[in-house]
Design an enzyme around this catalytic site. Structure first.
Site, PDB file in Angstrom:
ATOM      1  N   ASP A  54       0.750  -1.093   0.088  1.00 15.75           N
ATOM      2  CA  ASP A  54       0.244   0.193  -0.098  1.00 15.75           C
ATOM      3  C   ASP A  54       0.728   1.447   0.328  1.00 15.75           C
ATOM      4  O   ASP A  54       1.903   1.397   1.108  1.00 15.75           O
ATOM      5  CB  ASP A  54      -1.119   0.008   1.223  1.00 15.75           C
ATOM      6  CG  ASP A  54      -1.709   0.744   1.527  1.00 15.75           C
ATOM      7  OD1 ASP A  54      -1.548   2.134   0.551  1.00 15.75           O
ATOM      8  OD2 ASP A  54      -2.628   0.540   1.703  1.00 15.75           O
ATOM      9  N   GLY A  56      -9.183   5.307  -5.294  1.00 17.33           N
ATOM     10  CA  GLY A  56      -7.706   4.773  -5.580  1.00 17.33           C
ATOM     11  C   GLY A  56      -7.008   5.159  -4.475  1.00 17.33           C
ATOM     12  O   GLY A  56      -6.959   6.166  -3.930  1.00 17.33           O
ATOM     13  N   ASP A 104      -5.198   7.683  -5.399  1.00 16.74           N
ATOM     14  CA  ASP A 104      -5.888   9.310  -4.537  1.00 16.74           C
ATOM     15  C   ASP A 104      -6.192  10.003  -2.840  1.00 16.74           C
ATOM     16  O   ASP A 104      -6.558  10.261  -2.155  1.00 16.74           O
ATOM     17  CB  ASP A 104      -6.454  10.649  -5.906  1.00 16.74           C
ATOM     18  CG  ASP A 104      -6.615  11.662  -5.298  1.00 16.74           C
ATOM     19  OD1 ASP A 104      -5.620  11.970  -4.701  1.00 16.74           O
ATOM     20  OD2 ASP A 104      -6.731  12.283  -6.685  1.00 16.74           O
ATOM     21  N   SER A 164      -2.228   5.455 -13.678  1.00 17.31           N
ATOM     22  CA  SER A 164      -3.126   5.412 -15.028  1.00 17.31           C
ATOM     23  C   SER A 164      -3.338   3.464 -14.597  1.00 17.31           C
ATOM     24  O   SER A 164      -4.576   3.759 -16.287  1.00 17.31           O
ATOM     25  CB  SER A 164      -2.425   5.971 -15.917  1.00 17.31           C
ATOM     26  OG  SER A 164      -2.340   7.397 -15.892  1.00 17.31           O
ATOM     27  N   THR A 165      -2.810   2.882 -13.873  1.00 20.05           N
ATOM     28  CA  THR A 165      -3.191   1.679 -14.242  1.00 20.05           C
ATOM     29  C   THR A 165      -4.397   0.795 -13.617  1.00 20.05           C
ATOM     30  O   THR A 165      -5.250  -0.045 -13.974  1.00 20.05           O
ATOM     31  CB  THR A 165      -2.213   0.454 -14.472  1.00 20.05           C
ATOM     32  OG1 THR A 165      -2.050   1.005 -12.514  1.00 20.05           O
ATOM     33  CG2 THR A 165      -0.966   1.242 -15.041  1.00 20.05           C
TER      34      THR A 165
END
Ligand code: AR6
Length: 186
Positions: free
Chosen positions: A17, A39, A41, A131-132
């Protein structure tokens, strides 16, 4: 952990994490608003507390009134997180048929994040797989772009006299871990 490269920087991949990393700087996969989301963020703002959002709001009230463009990076406090600071960057949204453009933006996220981290004197930096998730970039396409950009940025920093001790990719899923770890080991 991989052996340090010729610059003295260890490039590593771990499952875990991002919010729990004990490093100088963690990178946030943010959006242009800088005001939070899901996510990575969401986890960073939730666990780091309101200080991070307050710092993001100040950035929006100042230099970034129109938001942070994709591929750029800005730094805030890490609030209650173990890291010293958060580098927020905005990855590309994956659009089929526009892979080249996405790769340029994704590479820029890593380059700009490491430049910002170097300016702060950070020696250990942790990246998520930008981005994934919500932004839909296929992991097997993102990993080589991310790792190559980090390698180049580490060299660039070393050329300017800043040596990173470790740049770590932190992957949530086993599948992402396998793909990033293979790329890091290359
Ligand atoms: N630690 C490490 N990796 C994580 C964690 C975590 N705590 N949580 C998720 N991941 P994403 P994006 C993985 O969606 O694709 C937000 O709403 C996740 O499994 O966080 O760049 C922002 O505000 C995936 O592999 O980032 C933006 O709107 C990877 O981290 C948008 O999502 C990235 O997933 C950004 O989307």
């Amino acid at each position: 952990m991989n052996a340090p490269d010729e610059t003295g920087t260890a490039l590593t991949a771990v499952r875990g994490d991002i919010t729990e990393q004990q490093v100088d700087a963690i990178v946030n996969a943010a959006n242009s608003s800088l005001l939070g989301g899901g996510g990575v963020d969401g986890a960073i703002h939730r666990k780091g507390g309101p200080e991070i959002l307050a710092a993001c709001r100040r950035l929006r009230a100042g230099h970034y009134g129109r938001g942070l463009p994709p591929g750029r990076a800005v730094v805030t406090t890490a609030g209650r997180l173990p890291a010293r600071c958060v580098v927020h960057t905005v990855g590309p949204v994956w659009t089929p048929g526009r892979a080249e453009e996405a790769a340029e933006v994704l590479a820029s996220c890593h380059t700009q994040a490491l430049r910002a981290a170097a300016e702060l004197g950070a020696r250990t930096v942790a990246f998520p797989a930008i981005s994934t998730g919500i932004f839909g970039y296929p992991v097997d396409a993102a990993a080589p772009v991310a790792v190559a950009a980090v390698r180049a940025a580490v060299h660039e920093a070393a050329g300017r006299g800043h040596v990173f001790e470790e740049v770590r990719f932190v992957l949530f899923s086993e599948e992402s871990y396998d793909i990033y770890a293979a790329e890091v080991a290359r």
